[in-house]
Motif scaffolding. Structure first.
Motif, PDB file in Angstrom:
ATOM      1  N   PRO A  11      57.857  19.593  45.315  1.00  0.00           N
ATOM      2  CA  PRO A  11      57.511  20.880  44.436  1.00  0.00           C
ATOM      3  C   PRO A  11      56.685  20.810  43.179  1.00  0.00           C
ATOM      4  O   PRO A  11      56.505  21.728  42.602  1.00  0.00           O
ATOM      5  N   GLU A  12      56.589  19.711  42.548  1.00  0.00           N
ATOM      6  CA  GLU A  12      56.167  19.389  41.431  1.00  0.00           C
ATOM      7  C   GLU A  12      54.616  19.444  41.530  1.00  0.00           C
ATOM      8  O   GLU A  12      53.887  19.608  40.311  1.00  0.00           O
ATOM      9  N   ILE A  13      54.007  19.441  42.587  1.00  0.00           N
ATOM     10  CA  ILE A  13      52.596  19.412  42.473  1.00  0.00           C
ATOM     11  C   ILE A  13      51.975  20.941  42.687  1.00  0.00           C
ATOM     12  O   ILE A  13      52.462  21.534  43.130  1.00  0.00           O
ATOM     13  N   LEU A  14      50.915  20.907  42.034  1.00  0.00           N
ATOM     14  CA  LEU A  14      50.082  22.052  41.914  1.00  0.00           C
ATOM     15  C   LEU A  14      48.869  22.126  42.284  1.00  0.00           C
ATOM     16  O   LEU A  14      48.483  20.919  42.734  1.00  0.00           O
ATOM     17  N   VAL A  15      48.082  23.067  42.569  1.00  0.00           N
ATOM     18  CA  VAL A  15      46.769  23.016  43.030  1.00  0.00           C
ATOM     19  C   VAL A  15      45.622  23.405  41.828  1.00  0.00           C
ATOM     20  O   VAL A  15      45.968  24.479  41.223  1.00  0.00           O
ATOM     21  N   LYS A  16      44.775  22.687  41.796  1.00  0.00           N
ATOM     22  CA  LYS A  16      43.518  23.252  40.907  1.00  0.00           C
ATOM     23  C   LYS A  16      42.351  23.493  41.811  1.00  0.00           C
ATOM     24  O   LYS A  16      41.940  22.819  42.899  1.00  0.00           O
ATOM     25  N   THR A  17      41.738  24.763  41.221  1.00  0.00           N
ATOM     26  CA  THR A  17      40.667  25.450  42.235  1.00  0.00           C
ATOM     27  C   THR A  17      39.367  24.902  41.601  1.00  0.00           C
ATOM     28  O   THR A  17      39.288  24.302  40.727  1.00  0.00           O
ATOM     29  N   GLU A  18      38.407  25.470  42.257  1.00  0.00           N
ATOM     30  CA  GLU A  18      37.059  25.268  41.813  1.00  0.00           C
ATOM     31  C   GLU A  18      36.773  26.056  40.462  1.00  0.00           C
ATOM     32  O   GLU A  18      35.857  25.780  39.712  1.00  0.00           O
ATOM     33  N   LYS A  19      37.143  26.846  40.395  1.00  0.00           N
ATOM     34  CA  LYS A  19      36.910  28.232  39.336  1.00  0.00           C
ATOM     35  C   LYS A  19      37.265  27.197  38.045  1.00  0.00           C
ATOM     36  O   LYS A  19      38.111  27.079  37.941  1.00  0.00           O
ATOM     37  N   ILE A  20      36.225  27.738  37.199  1.00  0.00           N
ATOM     38  CA  ILE A  20      36.512  27.375  35.791  1.00  0.00           C
ATOM     39  C   ILE A  20      37.170  28.248  35.152  1.00  0.00           C
ATOM     40  O   ILE A  20      36.984  29.419  35.090  1.00  0.00           O
ATOM     41  N   TYR A  21      38.157  27.855  34.468  1.00  0.00           N
ATOM     42  CA  TYR A  21      39.138  28.731  33.793  1.00  0.00           C
ATOM     43  C   TYR A  21      38.521  28.967  32.297  1.00  0.00           C
ATOM     44  O   TYR A  21      38.184  28.084  31.695  1.00  0.00           O
ATOM     45  N   ARG A  22      38.788  30.154  31.994  1.00  0.00           N
ATOM     46  CA  ARG A  22      38.392  30.658  30.846  1.00  0.00           C
ATOM     47  C   ARG A  22      39.819  31.133  29.916  1.00  0.00           C
ATOM     48  O   ARG A  22      40.293  31.976  30.623  1.00  0.00           O
ATOM     49  N   ASP A  23      39.741  30.605  28.928  1.00  0.00           N
ATOM     50  CA  ASP A  23      41.040  30.752  28.173  1.00  0.00           C
ATOM     51  C   ASP A  23      41.015  31.947  27.282  1.00  0.00           C
ATOM     52  O   ASP A  23      40.704  32.221  26.320  1.00  0.00           O
ATOM     53  N   THR A  24      41.240  33.400  28.156  1.00  0.00           N
ATOM     54  CA  THR A  24      41.175  34.619  27.470  1.00  0.00           C
ATOM     55  C   THR A  24      42.597  35.087  27.559  1.00  0.00           C
ATOM     56  O   THR A  24      43.488  34.721  28.650  1.00  0.00           O
ATOM     57  N   LYS A  25      42.882  36.366  27.162  1.00  0.00           N
ATOM     58  CA  LYS A  25      44.238  36.965  26.895  1.00  0.00           C
ATOM     59  C   LYS A  25      44.154  37.488  28.397  1.00  0.00           C
ATOM     60  O   LYS A  25      45.421  37.530  28.796  1.00  0.00           O
ATOM     61  N   GLU A  26      43.102  37.976  28.984  1.00  0.00           N
ATOM     62  CA  GLU A  26      43.385  38.537  30.356  1.00  0.00           C
ATOM     63  C   GLU A  26      43.773  37.586  31.288  1.00  0.00           C
ATOM     64  O   GLU A  26      44.693  37.465  32.171  1.00  0.00           O
ATOM     65  N   ASP A  27      43.451  36.262  31.253  1.00  0.00           N
ATOM     66  CA  ASP A  27      43.598  35.096  32.305  1.00  0.00           C
ATOM     67  C   ASP A  27      45.052  34.653  32.002  1.00  0.00           C
ATOM     68  O   ASP A  27      45.655  34.400  32.729  1.00  0.00           O
ATOM     69  N   GLN A  28      45.622  34.747  30.444  1.00  0.00           N
ATOM     70  CA  GLN A  28      46.767  34.160  30.465  1.00  0.00           C
ATOM     71  C   GLN A  28      47.835  35.122  31.030  1.00  0.00           C
ATOM     72  O   GLN A  28      48.883  34.682  31.373  1.00  0.00           O
ATOM     73  N   ALA A  29      47.529  36.594  31.041  1.00  0.00           N
ATOM     74  CA  ALA A  29      48.509  37.387  31.814  1.00  0.00           C
ATOM     75  C   ALA A  29      48.044  37.542  33.161  1.00  0.00           C
ATOM     76  O   ALA A  29      49.174  38.033  33.810  1.00  0.00           O
ATOM     77  N   ASN A  30      47.363  36.656  33.819  1.00  0.00           N
ATOM     78  CA  ASN A  30      47.210  36.655  35.449  1.00  0.00           C
ATOM     79  C   ASN A  30      48.644  35.940  35.731  1.00  0.00           C
ATOM     80  O   ASN A  30      48.916  34.770  35.562  1.00  0.00           O
ATOM     81  N   LYS A  31      49.102  36.632  36.947  1.00  0.00           N
ATOM     82  CA  LYS A  31      50.476  36.113  37.268  1.00  0.00           C
ATOM     83  C   LYS A  31      50.262  34.855  38.192  1.00  0.00           C
ATOM     84  O   LYS A  31      51.241  34.217  38.321  1.00  0.00           O
ATOM     85  N   ASP A  32      48.941  34.676  38.533  1.00  0.00           N
ATOM     86  CA  ASP A  32      48.968  33.445  39.628  1.00  0.00           C
ATOM     87  C   ASP A  32      48.727  32.305  38.731  1.00  0.00           C
ATOM     88  O   ASP A  32      48.491  31.090  39.547  1.00  0.00           O
ATOM     89  N   LEU A  33      48.544  32.293  37.448  1.00  0.00           N
ATOM     90  CA  LEU A  33      48.230  31.016  36.633  1.00  0.00           C
ATOM     91  C   LEU A  33      49.435  30.668  36.022  1.00  0.00           C
ATOM     92  O   LEU A  33      50.342  31.370  35.696  1.00  0.00           O
ATOM     93  N   GLN A  34      49.609  29.248  35.884  1.00  0.00           N
ATOM     94  CA  GLN A  34      50.818  28.516  35.479  1.00  0.00           C
ATOM     95  C   GLN A  34      50.762  28.783  33.932  1.00  0.00           C
ATOM     96  O   GLN A  34      49.748  28.271  33.121  1.00  0.00           O
TER      97      GLN A  34
END
Length: 342
Positions: A209-232
């Motif tokens: 259960p400690e393992i997570l998945v990294k996707t191909e998408k380049i993460y952009r550190d914005t407020k909108e991304d921080q609020a995305n519920k699918d992100l850790q």
């Protein structure tokens, strides 16, 4: 009274080089023609790479995450170190070629031979380094999974560091024989089977259960991304790839299609397969140029030892092959910039 006709000197022309346009010999001119035509070829390849990368800019593999190996340092994360060393060696070989040409102008046979030998050694090290880099790129290190939608997902721990498939995959009592031409129907065959099946990866993921998945998408550190519920929350700060929560990760793993180990022309564990296609083609094409240059340099080197150019009282052949070698080095600067730096 007879007319006087004045004619121009037939040994001169409008280029001012006599029978040698711009003062260059026929051999040098032909080498320049080849260099220009070859430069246009490489320009077309790099332009195609640039267009493809721009089209898939949000999921293009990041060089720092792909080229992390260094000889004799197994397990050490050294992003771009060896590529930088390869580049330095090739550029240094261009310096030794300049010294060889200069020694040829001074008619110093031993110095020409010495610097040519250094140039050959540098070229061989570079070609060998490219072959080693290809081996690691093809073999891969961590492995990944491709979903039914064609997305490539990698596995990381809670700190965001990639982990190998072998670190969590569960070995199930499955028997799967590789399809070969001698055993398949109508001489069908398939690629070498991966070390683990999709079911083994899925079972191992559920058990950790400690393992997570990294996707191909380049993460952009914005407020909108921080609020995305699918992100850790808090995990992707200063990271370059999107890492999902456990729930979102489980959905992608359940949608797994095939297991990928390394890269080839069909699949690429590092991300978009076009990256692998261009990498193999462009670096392979450049490597062929370097290898050809090394062979030519070896032939010139033996001619130097035999005194061929001393008898001619000219080392122009060294200068001509030097033009080719400098061109190959310059092309690598652009390839290095496009693939590894930008």
């Amino acid at each position: 009274m007879g007319a006087t006709v004045t004619t121009a000197n037939t040994n001169e022309n409008t280029w001012g080089g006599g029978n040698e346009p711009m003062g260059a010999s026929y051999g040098k001119m032909m080498m320049w023609f080849f260099i220009v035509s070859d430069a246009l070829t490489f320009s077309g390849f790099l332009a195609a790479y640039g267009f493809s990368r721009f089209k898939f800019i949000d999921n293009w593999p990041i060089a720092d995450e792909v080229f992390t190996h260094f000889p004799f340092l197994h397990g050490v994360d050294a992003p771009m170190y060896y590529v930088a060393l390869m580049t330095f060696i090739l550029i240094f070989s261009s310096v030794t070629m300049v010294l060889a040409v200069d020694a040829g102008h001074q008619m110093k046979q031993k110095k020409v031979a010495f610097y040519m030998l250094l140039t050959i050694v540098g070229g061989l090290i570079f070609v060998g380094s490219q072959a080693w880099e290809w081996k690691n790129f093809i073999k891969g290190e961590f492995g990944a999974v491709e979903t039914k939608g064609g997305s490539v997902i990698q596995f990381v721990n809670k700190e965001g560091k990639r982990i190998k498939l072998e670190d969590f995959a569960v070995v199930l009592p499955e028997e799967r024989e590789e399809l070969t031409r001698s055993k398949g129907k109508w001489f069908m065959s398939e690629a070498t089977l991966p070390s683990y099946s999709v079911a083994e990866i899925q079972a191992g993921f559920k058990a950790h259960p400690e393992i997570l998945v990294k996707t191909e998408k380049i993460y952009r550190d914005t407020k909108e991304d921080q609020a995305n519920k699918d992100l850790q929350p808090g995990l992707n700060h200063n990271k370059k790839r999107e890492i999902l929560t456990r729930e979102a990760s489980q959905k992608l793993v359940d949608n797994s299609h095939i297991v990928i180990e390394g890269a080839n022309l069909k699949h690429n564990e590092y991300g978009n397969k076009l990256f692998a296609d261009f990498f193999f083609f462009i670096t392979g094409f450049h490597g062929f140029h370097v290898f050809s240059g090394v062979i030519i340099n070896i032939i010139i080197f033996f001619n130097i030892l035999l005194g061929t150019y001393e008898k001619r009282r000219s080392y122009e052949m060294v200068e001509k092959v030097g033009l080719y070698w400098h061109f190959v080095d310059l092309v690598w600067v652009f390839v290095f910039t496009f693939f590894y730096l930008v």
